[in-house]
Design a protein around this motif. Structure first.
Motif, mmCIF file in Angstrom:
data_model
loop_
_atom_site.group_PDB
_atom_site.id
_atom_site.type_symbol
_atom_site.label_atom_id
_atom_site.label_comp_id
_atom_site.label_asym_id
_atom_site.label_seq_id
_atom_site.Cartn_x
_atom_site.Cartn_y
_atom_site.Cartn_z
ATOM 1 N N CYS A 173 1.169 -9.083 -19.585
ATOM 2 C CA CYS A 173 -0.142 -8.436 -19.455
ATOM 3 C C CYS A 173 -0.046 -6.915 -19.439
ATOM 4 O O CYS A 173 -0.976 -6.233 -19.854
ATOM 5 N N GLU A 174 1.075 -6.381 -18.963
ATOM 6 C CA GLU A 174 1.234 -4.925 -18.927
ATOM 7 C C GLU A 174 1.388 -4.344 -20.326
ATOM 8 O O GLU A 174 0.877 -3.277 -20.623
ATOM 9 N N GLU A 175 2.123 -5.051 -21.190
ATOM 10 C CA GLU A 175 2.352 -4.568 -22.555
ATOM 11 C C GLU A 175 1.405 -5.198 -23.562
ATOM 12 O O GLU A 175 1.454 -4.870 -24.744
ATOM 13 N N HIS A 176 0.574 -6.155 -23.126
ATOM 14 C CA HIS A 176 -0.382 -6.840 -23.995
ATOM 15 C C HIS A 176 0.319 -7.519 -25.167
ATOM 16 O O HIS A 176 -0.109 -7.413 -26.320
ATOM 17 N N LYS A 177 1.406 -8.250 -24.863
ATOM 18 C CA LYS A 177 2.188 -8.930 -25.895
ATOM 19 C C LYS A 177 2.434 -10.381 -25.511
ATOM 20 O O LYS A 177 2.585 -10.710 -24.340
ATOM 21 N N ILE A 178 2.510 -11.225 -26.534
ATOM 22 C CA ILE A 178 2.916 -12.613 -26.321
ATOM 23 C C ILE A 178 4.430 -12.631 -26.208
ATOM 24 O O ILE A 178 5.132 -12.097 -27.063
ATOM 25 N N ILE A 179 4.942 -13.247 -25.144
ATOM 26 C CA ILE A 179 6.383 -13.344 -24.916
ATOM 27 C C ILE A 179 6.943 -14.600 -25.583
ATOM 28 O O ILE A 179 7.975 -14.561 -26.237
ATOM 29 N N SER A 180 6.251 -15.730 -25.401
ATOM 30 C CA SER A 180 6.734 -16.979 -25.978
ATOM 31 C C SER A 180 5.580 -17.974 -26.081
ATOM 32 O O SER A 180 4.527 -17.806 -25.475
#
Length: 88
Positions: A37-44
């Motif tokens: 949520c901090e980087e607004h990216k999907i991790i997996s």
């Protein structure tokens, strides 16, 4: 990773079948996503396990595929490199 469209809704992603590019195997459909949520990216992406192994507390083992392993998102499928799949 290549995209055939610009934007995808979560509903659209969950309705796309996941295919392993190495074997051509159908891995299933997205069950959940891990998001930073901090980087607004999907991790997996999380897929239900292909086996019917159930743990002591009745929780199925899920398969986690790092977002870096997603190679292409098409119109109705997501192609992933499934060499080193990790079961949670």
């Amino acid at each position: 990773m290549e995209l055939e469209g610009d934007l995808f809704s979560l509903t659209n992603l969950r309705n796309m079948e996941i295919i392993d590019i190495n074997t051509g195997a159908k891995l299933g459909f997205i069950k959940d996503l891990k998001i930073n949520c901090e980087e607004h990216k999907i991790i997996s992406i999380i897929l239900p396990s292909q086996t019917f192994k159930i743990s002591l507390f009745g929780k199925n083992e899920d398969i986690e595929i790092p977002w870096d392993n997603v190679k292409k998102i098409g119109v109705d499928v997501i192609l992933v490199d499934g060499k080193n799949l990790v079961e949670e």
